[in-house]
Write an enzyme that holds these catalytic residues in place. Structure first.
Site, short mmCIF file in Angstrom:
data_model
loop_
_atom_site.label_atom_id
_atom_site.label_comp_id
_atom_site.label_asym_id
_atom_site.label_seq_id
_atom_site.Cartn_x
_atom_site.Cartn_y
_atom_site.Cartn_z
N HIS A 70 0.83 -1.20 0.00
CA HIS A 70 0.00 0.00 0.00
C HIS A 70 0.87 1.25 0.00
CE1 HIS A 70 -2.24 -2.96 2.81
NE2 HIS A 70 -2.47 -3.28 1.56
N ARG A 108 -7.10 2.92 -9.40
CA ARG A 108 -7.12 1.83 -8.41
C ARG A 108 -8.19 2.12 -7.36
NH1 ARG A 108 -1.59 3.27 -8.97
NH2 ARG A 108 -0.30 1.65 -9.93
N ARG A 114 -10.66 0.32 -12.24
CA ARG A 114 -10.46 -1.10 -11.96
C ARG A 114 -11.23 -1.46 -10.70
NH1 ARG A 114 -4.47 -3.09 -10.73
NH2 ARG A 114 -4.90 -2.07 -8.75
N GLU A 132 -3.34 -10.32 -16.68
CA GLU A 132 -2.20 -10.43 -15.76
C GLU A 132 -1.69 -11.86 -15.64
OE1 GLU A 132 -3.03 -7.43 -12.28
OE2 GLU A 132 -4.96 -8.18 -13.03
N ASN A 155 3.09 -5.87 -14.17
CA ASN A 155 3.77 -6.32 -12.95
C ASN A 155 3.46 -7.78 -12.64
OD1 ASN A 155 4.79 -3.72 -12.69
ND2 ASN A 155 3.15 -3.07 -11.30
N ASP A 156 2.17 -8.11 -12.62
CA ASP A 156 1.78 -9.50 -12.33
C ASP A 156 2.10 -10.42 -13.51
OD1 ASP A 156 0.89 -10.05 -9.75
OD2 ASP A 156 -1.00 -9.02 -10.07
N ARG A 216 7.76 -11.32 -7.69
CA ARG A 216 8.30 -9.96 -7.77
C ARG A 216 8.68 -9.39 -6.42
NH1 ARG A 216 3.49 -5.66 -8.44
NH2 ARG A 216 1.73 -6.86 -7.71
N CYS A 269 -0.28 -1.37 -18.92
CA CYS A 269 -0.38 -0.60 -17.69
C CYS A 269 0.59 -1.17 -16.67
CB CYS A 269 -1.81 -0.68 -17.15
SG CYS A 269 -2.02 0.08 -15.54
#
Length: 746
Positions: free
Chosen positions: A363, A470, A506, A605, A628-629, A639, A676
């Protein structure tokens, strides 16, 4: 414990206090102390080993061993019995040291004459500073009472070391909190910033370690604990409306505050001669040392005890938690860890953030990226070394932190910040120009967001819309589930601030490292691949439906874009899309306006979705590649794991080939696709993505300028040829070849 032994222990602590108050300094103080301890414990040997660096212990004083070995005998962490005590942070007490596991003979010390060995870790609040050792010729184990007394003495030694009492010759006797220190952590958010330390949990300074009057100290402790218990009861009363899980947490908190065992141990420490504050710190240090060896459940309980100890220390010392008024100029927040709600309370005044713990997907990292504030995580040991107001430099590009830097480092760092400022000024000059390449291709650059405070960056950065909003941040920063009306009002303000530009919302992406405090935590062996994101939404559809209704009401007939996170197969998308269709039908029945123009997409993802049936690409309105995922699952490299995540390059030709095939499928079905993630905001990666056909990129606002500047200088056809040539040659990565090309562009 025998009364006579307690009396001797208090006498020893009294003598130690006299040494602290005397004019004797550095090495002479240590020499006096080991003599006092050896005499009091009726042992032939007493030695003190302190860390000269993170991996090396140094013999700093001894009574009984060869004096020539002082500052000469050194051992690695884990080496010999002394190194074993330091590494495990546990007492080693044996009657036959040479036969004990890990024993190492140090001939220069002359210790072969001594059979018995008792080693005690010298530690403060989880930080091991060294080892206290007593030895004797006679083969015997030291009694439990003697070990307990030595633990009390070791705690005092830790406090004395913290206060700089032993500063003198030898690397292990350097001044604490005064010299420059470099910390190597992990990049959480790129950028560079200089400023002054602002501790999230300021250290409570204990100066009165030893006390003469145990009865008076016991009274002080009991009164402080009574105050603590009242405050915990008040917390429970004030949170009477919270859910069951939170009540259980607070009840456990109250159980610790009322623990007789905790109180009994602290009173025993006071009976040995410690002050009330020192007794609390001693038990707190032991709890912290156990945390690393405990399971998840026990670690949470020990953390509760640690937090209670901090509260109790502040009551005893009158050192209340800091407030915003204490914030220095150019504050850099330093903390063990921090939640999003706490971080947001500090606001954008922060110049940088340094955490001992945390993760790249935490976070705090999300908020830091939204604010474009440099963040370094896993900077081990910084909260025990840093003091409020210390000068600090945060290098988010390399994951390095300079604490109390010297003039040379400050000058070099100043040059780096000046260069960044000059580059930002250059980017501002092209803010309103399109990201058009030399070959005439226009790449659409969008920004990622998650807070209302992010939206002004739409105009200042030159972003063409919000490619990812987000929505989970509004859930994470609260102590209870937000209401539909609250979310609807927020989403409406986001659309208002966007002034007609597209915002892709999202839906709630929780699970893995994003856990809501008011939802029951699920223990999973691999949460990144577990019950998260759309999987939660489909199995617990109440929140998903509420969120979709809030988005429709916020749109109030305006165009709306919604995407579902972590979709792994066609049926998941269809199920989520069905929930949206139900929400639309319900809003129509209620007479509420619904958008005529709406787009429903999916975050890709997982590699599996790239191989979904053609009908998926026909049904979905758009696809957003969650880099990222996707990268961690493509390479099977967590990661959050530094040992493996850096082994795999985004510009690996296998990954680029995969993306190229996915883009071709989207093109064949006329499906809008974008990328993204953090990689989209790195100029070299952005050049490769655009060359493959990804002409919609979404990134943090601060990255838009550098990416646009680069795109306007290149020919995508040339970059594509470079990627193809790398693949033909069998290169593992195209990074080197693309970098060489970009350096040649004016």
């Amino acid at each position: 414990m025998p009364q006579g032994f307690e009396s001797e222990s208090r006498k020893l602590l009294g003598r130690l206090r006299d040494v602290m108050a005397s004019g004797v300094e550095g090495q002479a103080r240590l020499d006096e102390i080991v003599g006092l301890i050896a005499s009091s414990m009726q042992a032939e040997v007493c030695s003190i080993y302190l860390f000269r660096d993170a991996e090396t212990l140094e013999l700093c004083a001894t009574q009984g061993l060869e004096q020539e070995a002082v500052h000469q005998t050194r051992m690695r962490l884990g080496e010999g019995l002394v190194g074993r005590v330091a590494k495990t942070r546990m007492v080693v007490n044996t009657a036959d040291a040479p036969a004990a596991k890990g024993f190492r003979y140090m001939p220069e010390t002359g210790e072969e004459r001594y059979s018995s060995f008792c080693g005690i870790p010298v530690q403060r609040l989880g930080e091991t500073m060294g080892v206290l050792v007593v030895q004797s010729r006679d083969p015997r184990e030291f009694t439990a009472d003697e070990v307990y007394a030595l633990e009390v003495v070791a705690m005092v030694l830790a406090e004395m070391n913290e206060l700089g009492v032993f500063v003198g010759e030898g690397a292990a006797l350097r001044a604490r909190h005064q010299e420059p220190v470099l910390f190597r952590g992990t990049v959480g958010q790129e950028g560079a910033a200089g400023g002054n330390v602002y501790l999230h949990e300021p250290r409570v300074v204990v100066t009165n370690v030893i006390a003469d009057d145990p009865e008076a100290e016991t009274v002080r402790l009991r009164e402080a604990v009574d105050t603590l218990r009242v405050s915990v009861d008040d917390m429970l009363t004030q949170t009477a409306t919270v859910n069951t899980d939170q009540k259980q947490v607070l009840e456990a908190y109250r159980m610790f505050a009322n623990s007789r065992g905790w109180m009994r141990r602290m009173e025993a420490d006071i009976a040995q001669g410690l002050s009330a504050e020192a007794a609390v710190e001693k038990e707190q240090s032991l709890a912290r040392s156990r945390m690393g060896q405990a399971d998840h459940y026990l670690r949470d309980r020990l953390h509760d005890l640690d937090d209670l100890s901090n509260r109790l220390l502040r009551i005893l010392t009158g050192q209340n938690a800091q407030t915003g008024a204490d914030m220095p100029d150019a504050p850099v927040l330093v903390a063990r860890n921090i939640g999003p709600g706490e971080l947001l309370e500090y606001g954008k005044a922060l110049k940088g953030i340094v955490l001992e713990e945390g993760s790249v997907g935490s976070h705090a990292a999300i908020v830091a990226r939204a604010w474009a504030i440099p963040l370094v995580i896993r900077a081990k040991g910084i909260t025990t070394e840093a003091l409020n107001g210390d000068r600090i430099l945060v290098d988010g590009e390399q994951g390095i932190v300079h604490l109390r830097p010297d003039d040379t480092v400050k000058a070099a760092f100043g040059d780096k910040i000046a260069m960044q400022a000059a580059a930002q000024a250059r980017y501002a000059g092209i803010r309103d120009l399109p990201a058009m390449t030399k070959c005439g291709t226009v790449v659409s650059l969008h920004m990622n967001a998650g807070l209302m405070a992010d939206l002004p960056s739409l105009e200042s950065s030159g972003a063409e819309g919000v490619g990812l909003f987000r929505t989970e941040l509004q859930f994470l920063i609260r102590s209870q589930m937000p209401k539909r009306a609250e979310l609807s009002a927020l989403y409406a303000r986001v659309m208002d601030a966007a002034k007609g530009q597209r915002v892709a919302f999202r839906t709630l992406d929780i699970g893995s490292d994003k856990v809501l405090s008011y939802m029951k935590a699920i223990e999973e062996p691999n949460p990144a691949m577990g019950w998260r994101a759309i999987r939660v939404g489909l199995e617990k559809p109440g929140v998903l439906r509420m969120q979709l209704q809030a988005l429709l009401r916020a749109a109030n007939g305006r165009p709306l874009s919604v995407m579902f996170p972590f979709v792994a197969q066609l049926e998941e998308y269809r199920a989520a899309r069905a929930e949206f269709d139900k929400a639309m039908a319900r809003e129509r029945r209620l007479g509420h306006p619904v958008p005529d123009d709406y787009k429903i997409g999916a975050m890709l993802e997982t590699p599996s979705l790239a191989f979904a049936p053609d009908v998926f690409f026909e049904e979905v309105d758009f696809i957003s590649i969650g880099g990222n995922d996707l990268k961690q699952f493509f390479f099977a490299a967590d990661r959050e794991n530094e040992r493996v995540r850096r082994r795999y390059d985004t510009l690996n030709v296998s990954f680029l080939t995969f993306l190229e095939q996915l883009i071709a499928r989207c093109k064949a079905h006329n499906t809008h696709v974008s990328f993204c993630g953090e990689d989209a905001g790195r100029p070299i990666e952005a050049a490769a993505f655009a060359a493959l056909g990804l002409h919609n990129l979404s990134m943090r606002p601060a990255s838009i300028g550098p990416v646009k500047h680069m795109l306007r200088r290149i020919d995508l056809g040339e970059v594509k040829s470079i990627i193809d040539a790398s693949r033909t040659r069998g290169d593992q990565s195209a990074r080197g070849a693309i970098s060489d090309y970009l350096r040649g562009q004016v």
